[in-house]
Design an enzyme around this catalytic site. Structure first.
Site, short mmCIF file in Angstrom:
data_model
loop_
_atom_site.label_atom_id
_atom_site.label_comp_id
_atom_site.label_asym_id
_atom_site.label_seq_id
_atom_site.Cartn_x
_atom_site.Cartn_y
_atom_site.Cartn_z
N GLY A 187 76.05 134.05 -27.64
CA GLY A 187 75.56 134.97 -26.61
C GLY A 187 75.58 134.44 -25.19
CB SER A 188 77.30 131.67 -23.40
OG SER A 188 78.67 131.92 -23.57
CG ASN A 189 80.92 135.86 -22.36
OD1 ASN A 189 81.33 135.85 -21.20
ND2 ASN A 189 81.50 135.20 -23.34
CG MET B 131 82.60 136.92 -34.29
SD MET B 131 83.98 136.62 -33.17
CE MET B 131 85.11 135.82 -34.31
CG ASN C 207 86.60 142.17 -26.72
OD1 ASN C 207 85.52 141.61 -26.99
ND2 ASN C 207 87.75 141.70 -27.14
CD GLU D 12 85.25 133.65 -22.53
OE1 GLU D 12 84.37 134.34 -23.07
OE2 GLU D 12 85.93 132.83 -23.18
CG HIS E 208 91.04 137.93 -26.33
ND1 HIS E 208 90.71 137.84 -27.66
CD2 HIS E 208 92.21 137.27 -26.17
CE1 HIS E 208 91.67 137.15 -28.29
NE2 HIS E 208 92.59 136.81 -27.39
CB ILE F 195 88.07 145.16 -35.99
CG1 ILE F 195 88.61 143.75 -35.69
CG2 ILE F 195 88.98 146.23 -35.40
CD1 ILE F 195 89.93 143.43 -36.36
CG LEU F 196 83.39 148.20 -32.77
CD1 LEU F 196 83.12 148.44 -31.29
CD2 LEU F 196 82.13 148.48 -33.59
C1 GRF Z 1 83.88 134.00 -26.08
O1 GRF Z 1 84.80 132.95 -25.92
C2 GRF Z 1 84.59 135.33 -26.05
O2 GRF Z 1 85.71 135.36 -25.22
C3 GRF Z 1 85.02 135.51 -27.49
O3 GRF Z 1 83.95 134.97 -28.25
C4 GRF Z 1 83.26 134.00 -27.47
C5 GRF Z 1 81.83 134.42 -27.45
O4 GRF Z 1 80.99 133.50 -26.81
N1 GRF Z 1 85.32 136.89 -27.76
P1 GRF Z 1 79.47 133.85 -26.48
O5 GRF Z 1 78.82 134.33 -27.78
O6 GRF Z 1 79.46 134.92 -25.45
O7 GRF Z 1 78.88 132.57 -26.00
#
Ligand code: GRF
Length: 188
Positions: free
Chosen positions: A18-20, A92, A109, A176, A111, A94-95
């Site tokens: 969940g860092s994003n 993780m 999304n 990201e 990526h 695919i919808l």
């Molecule tokens: C990220 O590298 C994103 O690009 C990919 O999965 C990772 C998720 O990282 N789809 P986080 O859970 O947001 O830290």
């Protein structure tokens, strides 16, 4: 379009770290932010990202892993909470095309590659193996095909000979965190 004083409500789907999500929450608190994270859904009960949601008092749910159950519940929660955009952030699964159609709102999304290069998993290992000079991240719309929807934003970094998958992942993750908030600001 956003009207004065009303930020677009965003749902974030996660499966892990969940860092994003954390970066999106942080950016949403800026005055100039056009969005607000109103809902966090995880298909993993132990997703660390759920803690960020709790800490920030954002409605959060773990929905059992079976995809059809996840999607049905998610559709209801999206309606009830008047969500305008769904962000997948390390989600993780695919919808299904059915979900994408029924949700009837933009789904985006992030990526960790410069799409259309390196769709799918293990992008950093593959970037190094292919001896790419650059890699990076892409925020894109989600459609029925994996990692294939229209691109909103890309950010790139140099891949050095000294890089390994771990060092490359670290560099790209930093990008990201900027790219996702920028992409949201761009499409709202
Ligand atoms: C990220 O590298 C994103 O690009 C990919 O999965 C990772 C998720 O990282 N789809 P986080 O859970 O947001 O830290």
């Amino acid at each position: 379009m956003v009207t004065l004083n009303s930020k677009s409500k965003v749902a974030v789907f996660i499966s892990g770290r969940g860092s994003n999500l954390k970066a999106l929450i942080k950016n949403s608190k800026l005055k100039r932010s056009k969005y607000k994270i109103s809902l966090v859904l995880s298909n993993k009960s132990n997703a660390k990202g759920l803690d960020f949601a709790k800490k920030n008092k954002i409605k959060n749910y773990f929905i059992e892993k079976k995809l059809s159950n996840f999607e049905n519940r998610a559709l209801k929660l999206i309606k009830i909470n008047k969500i305008k955009i769904i962000c997948l952030a390390g989600f993780m699964r695919i919808l299904s095309p059915n979900f994408i159609k029924k949700a009837a709102i933009p789904i985006i999304n992030i990526h960790p590659s410069l799409l259309p290069k390196l769709k799918g998993l293990n992008t950093h290992e593959r970037a190094i193996k292919a001896k790419y000079k650059f890699s990076g991240c892409t925020v894109h719309y989600v459609n029925e095909k994996l990692d294939s929807g229209k691109i909103i934003i890309q950010k790139r970094v140099r891949v050095f000979k000294s890089d390994n998958p771990k060092s490359l992942a670290k560099k790209i993750l930093k990008l990201e965190h900027k790219a996702y908030a920028e992409a949201l600001q761009k499409i709202i």
